[in-house]
Design an enzyme around this catalytic site. Structure first.
Site, PDB file in Angstrom:
ATOM      1  N   THR A 186      14.236  11.546   0.344  1.00 42.79           N
ATOM      2  CA  THR A 186      12.854  11.192   0.575  1.00 42.79           C
ATOM      3  C   THR A 186      12.820   9.685   0.793  1.00 42.79           C
ATOM      4  OG1 THR A 186      10.524  10.950  -0.499  1.00 42.79           O
ATOM      5  CG2 THR A 186      12.605  11.666  -1.875  1.00 42.79           C
ATOM      6  N   GLU A 331      10.125  16.740  -2.461  1.00 46.60           N
ATOM      7  CA  GLU A 331      10.185  17.344  -3.846  1.00 46.60           C
ATOM      8  C   GLU A 331       9.964  18.432  -3.980  1.00 46.60           C
ATOM      9  OE1 GLU A 331       9.245  14.288  -2.963  1.00 46.60           O
ATOM     10  OE2 GLU A 331       9.877  12.718  -4.084  1.00 46.60           O
ATOM     11  N   LYS A 444      -8.846  -0.481  -4.776  1.00 49.77           N
ATOM     12  CA  LYS A 444      -9.364  -0.630  -6.203  1.00 49.77           C
ATOM     13  C   LYS A 444     -10.413  -1.661  -5.927  1.00 49.77           C
ATOM     14  CE  LYS A 444      -4.926   0.872  -7.840  1.00 49.77           C
ATOM     15  NZ  LYS A 444      -4.145   0.591  -6.889  1.00 49.77           N
ATOM     16  N   TRP A 449     -12.286   3.257  -7.440  1.00 49.96           N
ATOM     17  CA  TRP A 449     -11.405   3.534  -6.469  1.00 49.96           C
ATOM     18  C   TRP A 449     -12.238   4.015  -5.242  1.00 49.96           C
ATOM     19  CZ3 TRP A 449      -7.241   7.206  -8.904  1.00 49.96           C
ATOM     20  CH2 TRP A 449      -6.525   6.081  -9.746  1.00 49.96           C
TER      21      TRP A 449
HETATM   22  P1  AMP Z   1       7.223  13.629   2.236  1.00 50.56           P
HETATM   23  O1  AMP Z   1       7.892  13.884   1.076  1.00 50.56           O
HETATM   24  O2  AMP Z   1       7.499  12.509   3.133  1.00 50.56           O
HETATM   25  O3  AMP Z   1       6.733  14.883   3.141  1.00 50.56           O
HETATM   26  O4  AMP Z   1       5.803  13.164   1.785  1.00 50.56           O
HETATM   27  C1  AMP Z   1       4.975  13.705   0.653  1.00 50.56           C
HETATM   28  C2  AMP Z   1       3.657  12.970   0.644  1.00 50.56           C
HETATM   29  O5  AMP Z   1       2.776  13.226   1.857  1.00 50.56           O
HETATM   30  C3  AMP Z   1       2.567  13.595  -0.451  1.00 50.56           C
HETATM   31  O6  AMP Z   1       3.069  12.837  -1.492  1.00 50.56           O
HETATM   32  C4  AMP Z   1       1.102  13.150   0.012  1.00 50.56           C
HETATM   33  O7  AMP Z   1       1.035  11.823  -0.098  1.00 50.56           O
HETATM   34  C5  AMP Z   1       1.345  13.075   1.777  1.00 50.56           C
HETATM   35  N1  AMP Z   1       0.721  14.334   2.070  1.00 50.56           N
HETATM   36  C6  AMP Z   1       1.459  15.470   2.518  1.00 50.56           C
HETATM   37  N2  AMP Z   1       0.606  16.368   3.020  1.00 50.56           N
HETATM   38  C7  AMP Z   1      -0.848  16.030   3.010  1.00 50.56           C
HETATM   39  C8  AMP Z   1      -2.012  16.251   3.108  1.00 50.56           C
HETATM   40  N3  AMP Z   1      -2.323  17.633   3.701  1.00 50.56           N
HETATM   41  N4  AMP Z   1      -3.134  15.500   2.961  1.00 50.56           N
HETATM   42  C9  AMP Z   1      -2.714  14.176   2.434  1.00 50.56           C
HETATM   43  N5  AMP Z   1      -1.373  13.789   2.120  1.00 50.56           N
HETATM   44  C10 AMP Z   1      -0.560  14.706   2.351  1.00 50.56           C
END
Ligand code: AMP
Length: 547
Positions: A186, A331, A444, A449
């Site tokens: 990640t 994760e 913020k 927020w």
């Molecule tokens: P990754 O591990 O690179 O896929 O990133 C995961 C992160 O992407 C999550 O913790 C969120 O912050 C963001 N994320 C994934 N899906 C969504 C969604 N539908 N809406 C908003 N944020 C999302």
């Protein structure tokens, strides 16, 4: 021994074996780097995966060894997925959009034994080969007559040659279902990337749950085109879900532009797709400017970042395509929540149903979630109170690969571990979660927020806006105030004041961005998400008006 049920381990190899036995003639169609379309069946895929597994075994790849890929979505990538995991190895999908130095770091950290790559990525391989001395072979995923001569890559092998060293009568080993099968790094926001190591069990359970009707809802009547790359959390599980359900698979290879995707959707009678919001912008722009419709395409999962409500409506109202908004992370293998309606929603007015579908959604069985405040106390599920989102479940990471970063979990009063997602969210009384922001992106202002996602979603609903991002800018009185950064649609005109007025009545007055900056492009990260860190860097010397 009690008279119980058969104790069969949940193994990744079983998914493809199932498809080969019970859906033998269902097709896997791939657009290749060469530009042509390749087609074969699950039966063919299984035979070639078995052959490759045998070849890798003969080459001395052992249970637990990591094999990397730098590859688009395609049949050879699928074969490697199953060959490596099936023989007991770990398929490590590397994101080619990362910087070569970062790729080299990841390959070395994972101690990858071989790296298979599509020819597109030869320049990356040339840049990193000397930096990765432990890689025993660099396997070009091409036919023999296309193998490039590269002096910079030692031990350059042709995929088809390696495959020919194996025998397709190879018998998949009966592994421990808790052993590792896949590895994804990640993109760490701080420090080095960290690896999420999936097991056969977690991958199989995730595929089962994800396929359910109120999750991704895939079936043997679907023709599935994963636009989401196989290097982005295993294309959200689709290479496992499709064989489990018997769905046809259509791989787009490197051609992710609107025209290429549209043509493939039509020619392969695709019913189902999945991808991040940014890729759909290209497709929607292409179909709109050419006055096209979809003949078979009916559903798409959109996630990875917040899907703007305007995009959900365009897909539904203009193209009769149902959008399934989903949330997940590397994760989480990646699926956590999806937004589908329940009985109680069916009689609601259209606008209220829409509000439900815009949320990131309801957990799928297996995942539990909660929101907590600063003191780690549980917060109410009222759809308004927001807090840090924590999750647990059998496909949620327990610890990062090699124990990097220590124990990531937070423990509750009963000693149960919860994974802190880094997201800030609300949960409503029906259990629908809505992401307010990444905790580091939330603005913020005056102790309260502001959700950058809400402001972005509203901005992209303006007809002149192609892309929008909102970041917090330091403010002497309020701490931070929102700045709206906008890419205009080609040929469209709009002023700062018009955009600011566009927020009137749609949000609390004090949420309104203090300023608008027009830019040519908004930086996107390796998985197509807005790179807020880069944007903040660009605007680090910027001062808000009147400050
Ligand atoms: P990754 O591990 O690179 O896929 O990133 C995961 C992160 O992407 C999550 O913790 C969120 O912050 C963001 N994320 C994934 N899906 C969504 C969604 N539908 N809406 C908003 N944020 C999302």
């Amino acid at each position: 021994m009690q008279a119980l049920m058969m104790d069969m381990p949940l193994l990744v190899s079983n998914l493809l074996r199932h498809a080969a036995r019970h859906f033998p003639d269902v097709e896997i169609v791939s657009r290749r780097v060469e530009g042509d379309l390749h087609r074969y069946t699950y039966k063919d895929c299984h035979a070639r995966a078995a052959r490759l597994a045998d070849a890798l075994t003969r080459r001395g790849v052992h249970v637990g060894d990591r094999i990397a890929t730098l590859a688009w979505n395609g049949y050879r990538h699928m074969e490697i997925y199953y060959a490596v995991a099936g023989m007991g190895g770990v398929i490590h999908t590397v994101n080619p959009r990362l910087h070569p130095e970062q790729i080299a770091w990841i390959v070395n950290h994972a101690n990858d034994q071989y790296l298979s790559f599509d020819l597109t990525f030869l320049p990356i391989v040339e840049a990193i080969a000397a930096l990765c001395p432990n890689v025993r072979g660099w396997i070009a995923m091409c036919d023999r007559d296309r193998l490039p001569a590269s002096a910079k890559v030692p031990n350059l092998l042709c995929y088809e040659d390696v495959l020919a060293e194996g025998d397709d009568r190879y018998v998949w080993p009966e592994l421990d279902e808790r052993s590792a099968c896949g590895l994804c790094y990640t993109s760490g926001t701080t420090g080095n990337p960290k690896g999420a190591l999936y097991s056969h069990r977690s991958t199989t359970l995730h595929a089962y749950a994800a396929a359910l009707p109120d999750a991704m809802g895939c079936s043997a009547r679907d023709s599935i085109l994963p636009v989401v790359p196989m290097f982005h959390v295993n294309a959200w599980g689709l290479p496992y879900i499709a064989p489990l359900t018997g769905a046809k698979l259509v791989f787009p290879g490197p051609a992710l532009d609107g025209k290429s995707i549209y043509e493939l959707l039509e020619s392969e009678r695709v019913t189902y797709s999945a991808g991040v919001p940014t890729v759909w912008q290209g497709l929607l722009a292409y179909v709109a400017s050419n006055g096209l419709k979809f003949s078979t395409f009916r559903r798409t999962v959109i996630g990875g970042s917040a899907c703007p409500p305007a995009m959900i409506r365009t897909f539904q109202d203009q193209y009769d395509v149902e959008v399934i908004h989903a949330w997940g992370m590397t994760e989480l293998s990646p699926l956590g929540t999806l937004s589908r309606l329940q009985n109680k929603h069916l009689d609601l007015p259209e606008a209220d149903r829409q509000k439900v579908l815009e949320k990131q959604g309801h957990v799928i069985y297996g995942i539990d979630m909660k929101i907590v405040g600063d003191a780690r106390n549980d917060l109410p599920w009222d759809g308004k109170t927001y807090g840090d989102l924590l999750v647990r479940g059998p496909w949620v990471v327990k610890e990062y690969f090699k124990g990097e970063g220590g124990d990531p979990l937070e423990y509750d009063g009963e000693g149960r571990g919860w994974f802190p997602t880094g997201d800030v969210a609300t949960i409503d009384a029906d259990g629908y979660m809505q992401i307010t922001d990444r905790s580091k992106d939330v603005i913020k202002s005056g102790g309260e927020w502001i959700s950058s996602i809400d402001l972005e979603n509203l901005a992209v609903a303006h007809p002149a806006v192609a892309q929008a991002a909102v970041i917090g800018i330091a403010h002497p009185k309020w701490d931070e105030r929102p700045l709206l950064v906008v890419v205009k649609k080609p040929g469209a005109e709009v002023t700062k004041d018009e955009l600011i007025r566009f927020y009137d009545g749609k949000i609390a007055k004090w949420w309104t961005p203090d300023d608008v900056q027009f830019v040519e492009a908004i930086p996107l990260g390796a998985t197509g998400k807005i790179l807020k860190t880069k944007l903040r860097e660009t605007f680090k010397d910027y001062r808000l008006p009147g400050v």
